[in-house]
Design a protein around this motif. Sequence first.
Motif, PDB file in Angstrom:
ATOM      1  N   ALA A 143       0.863  -1.183   0.000  1.00  0.00           N
ATOM      2  CA  ALA A 143       0.000   0.000   0.000  1.00  0.00           C
ATOM      3  C   ALA A 143       0.897   1.230   0.000  1.00  0.00           C
ATOM      4  N   LEU A 144       0.854   2.013  -1.071  1.00  0.00           N
ATOM      5  CA  LEU A 144       1.771   3.128  -1.253  1.00  0.00           C
ATOM      6  C   LEU A 144       1.065   4.465  -1.086  1.00  0.00           C
ATOM      7  N   GLY A 145       1.839   5.430  -0.596  1.00  0.00           N
ATOM      8  CA  GLY A 145       1.376   6.809  -0.550  1.00  0.00           C
ATOM      9  C   GLY A 145       0.214   7.068   0.370  1.00  0.00           C
ATOM     10  N   GLY A 146       0.090   6.293   1.445  1.00  0.00           N
ATOM     11  CA  GLY A 146      -0.999   6.518   2.388  1.00  0.00           C
ATOM     12  C   GLY A 146      -2.247   5.731   2.093  1.00  0.00           C
ATOM     13  N   ALA A 147      -2.261   4.957   0.999  1.00  0.00           N
ATOM     14  CA  ALA A 147      -3.419   4.102   0.742  1.00  0.00           C
ATOM     15  C   ALA A 147      -3.563   3.108   1.892  1.00  0.00           C
ATOM     16  N   GLU A 148      -4.776   2.877   2.332  1.00  0.00           N
ATOM     17  CA  GLU A 148      -5.011   2.039   3.504  1.00  0.00           C
ATOM     18  C   GLU A 148      -5.636   0.720   3.079  1.00  0.00           C
ATOM     19  N   PRO A 149      -4.871  -0.378   3.129  1.00  0.00           N
ATOM     20  CA  PRO A 149      -5.427  -1.667   2.712  1.00  0.00           C
ATOM     21  C   PRO A 149      -6.381  -2.220   3.756  1.00  0.00           C
ATOM     22  N   SER A 150      -7.302  -3.010   3.316  1.00  0.00           N
ATOM     23  CA  SER A 150      -8.237  -3.668   4.227  1.00  0.00           C
ATOM     24  C   SER A 150      -8.110  -5.173   4.063  1.00  0.00           C
ATOM     25  N   ALA A 151      -6.853  -5.617   3.977  1.00  0.00           N
ATOM     26  CA  ALA A 151      -6.609  -7.039   3.734  1.00  0.00           C
ATOM     27  C   ALA A 151      -6.875  -7.849   4.984  1.00  0.00           C
ATOM     28  N   PRO A 152      -7.375  -9.063   4.826  1.00  0.00           N
ATOM     29  CA  PRO A 152      -7.542  -9.924   5.994  1.00  0.00           C
ATOM     30  C   PRO A 152      -6.194 -10.291   6.574  1.00  0.00           C
ATOM     31  N   GLY A 153      -6.174 -10.565   7.875  1.00  0.00           N
ATOM     32  CA  GLY A 153      -4.922 -10.935   8.511  1.00  0.00           C
ATOM     33  C   GLY A 153      -4.615 -12.400   8.287  1.00  0.00           C
ATOM     34  N   GLY A 154      -3.646 -12.898   9.058  1.00  0.00           N
ATOM     35  CA  GLY A 154      -3.294 -14.308   8.937  1.00  0.00           C
ATOM     36  C   GLY A 154      -1.991 -14.495   8.203  1.00  0.00           C
ATOM     37  N   ALA A 155      -1.490 -15.734   8.278  1.00  0.00           N
ATOM     38  CA  ALA A 155      -0.171 -16.029   7.722  1.00  0.00           C
ATOM     39  C   ALA A 155      -0.147 -15.997   6.204  1.00  0.00           C
TER      40      ALA A 155
END
Length: 502
Positions: free
Chosen positions: A432-444
């Motif tokens: 995620a570049l330039g302040g973009a906020e990802p909403s990816a799930p966690g986990g390995a």
Amino acid sequence: MELNNVKETGVLIIGAGPAGLTLAVDLARRGVAARIVERGERLFPGSRGKGLQPRTQEVLDDLGVMDAVRAAGGPYPPMMGWEDGRRLGAFEMIVRTGPTPGTPYHDIWMLPQWRTAEILYARLLELGGEVEFGAACTALTRDADGVTAHLAYADGSAETVRAAYAVAADGGRSTVRKALGIGMAGESVDPLPRLVADIELTGLERDHWHVWQQAKGGGLSLCPLAGTGLFQMLAQYDDADAVPDPAPEAVRRLIAERSHLAASDVGEVRWTSTFRVRAAMAERFREGRVFLVGDAAHIHSPAGGQGLNTSVQDAYNLGWKLGAVLRGGADPVLLDSYEEERMPVAAGVLGISTRIHRAGMEGNAKEPRRTAEVHQLGLTYRGTALAVDQRRVDESALRAGDRAPDAPCALPDGTPFRLFDAFRGPQVTVLALGGAEPSAPGGASVRTYRVGGPAPDLLDPDGHIRDGYAERGVFVIRPDGHVGYAAHGTDQMAGYLTRLGS
């Protein structure tokens, strides 16, 4: 389907060459149950494919063997022409390049095929895997739920194996491909026979690749195999009807006849093989739950050093997808992307190999013909089902489907870091570049890095990430190091990650 006295596994890999071993290593590090069987009693003993292209070096880095590869091999030497016992002068077969922030591996690296196989095999053993030698697949049947294979062992015993999927990595004469009825369409690239051998040799220095292009009977080359005390001999015959003699004494005699060396300068002849150059590709790379990789799927001219490298990358493309389906819960439709992505790549690479070979037959042999096109860094999966790009950017920009470049950067405390350090491992990586906020799930299975913004995970002090990617945006890097998803935001990213089993 229930079978009595049948051993079960997730993936059965048939053939322990570079492709089969790469796949076995990748599956082992993902915790996927797999068996790899090899008809021979040991690993392939010859040098045959001896050049690892930059993209393949990136793959081997990810698999954890690049330190061993660098220690065991070396750069390609310049060529030295000979005629009538006189040196004609040195020349380059390859166009040498330097590293860039995005390409730390920038030139072909010499490592004989047998040594590459040994290194991959050692890595497989480290991960708890093994190769079953002297095990031939004698029959294979498929159904909607899996594959049943019958194995015959060198000691006379037999076994039936049930696998969710099977992978044919059993070479250009693949018995599995033939049993599946998959045709191999191709052409003769060069009708002249050739003889290749790994030999011990005295009387030549090892800092050049020595060639006798005008030798009586056909050209001769003697290449010092980096990291070994051996030379690889390659002899071409001018007569298309000639029958090369692979016997050690015949090899010694041939070298004495075509060069200023004496037969007594040739010591042990470790391995020999005869062949004619052809290019061919399987009509399809999949039949139900059985996949073709490596030479079982495509056969190349050795010119340009593409065959082994394409084979390794077939396995690298397939491994994470099998892992996602068998361990990550991904929809099996994900496996359709293997053929969709790899068949066009194989066709393009075959074209490069054939063109380089024919240029050598027709043109000036001293003209450098191995440019960056053979490095395989520019191969892309743009336009395929797993390449999702939601931006409007120039075609020259990094796009979904492209190889994800490296970039020197730093951790928040200033410790030097590289993007390849972030990508290394079996996981999916989100940038995620330039302040973009990802909403990816966690986990390995997903690792997220914020570059810039109020709480960065990575710093980009010299702008190398920005130059390689973008000022702002979100990039999903697949486990095989290709950009899968690229967007300004994250609206559809969660759905894309689900498709990858993450």
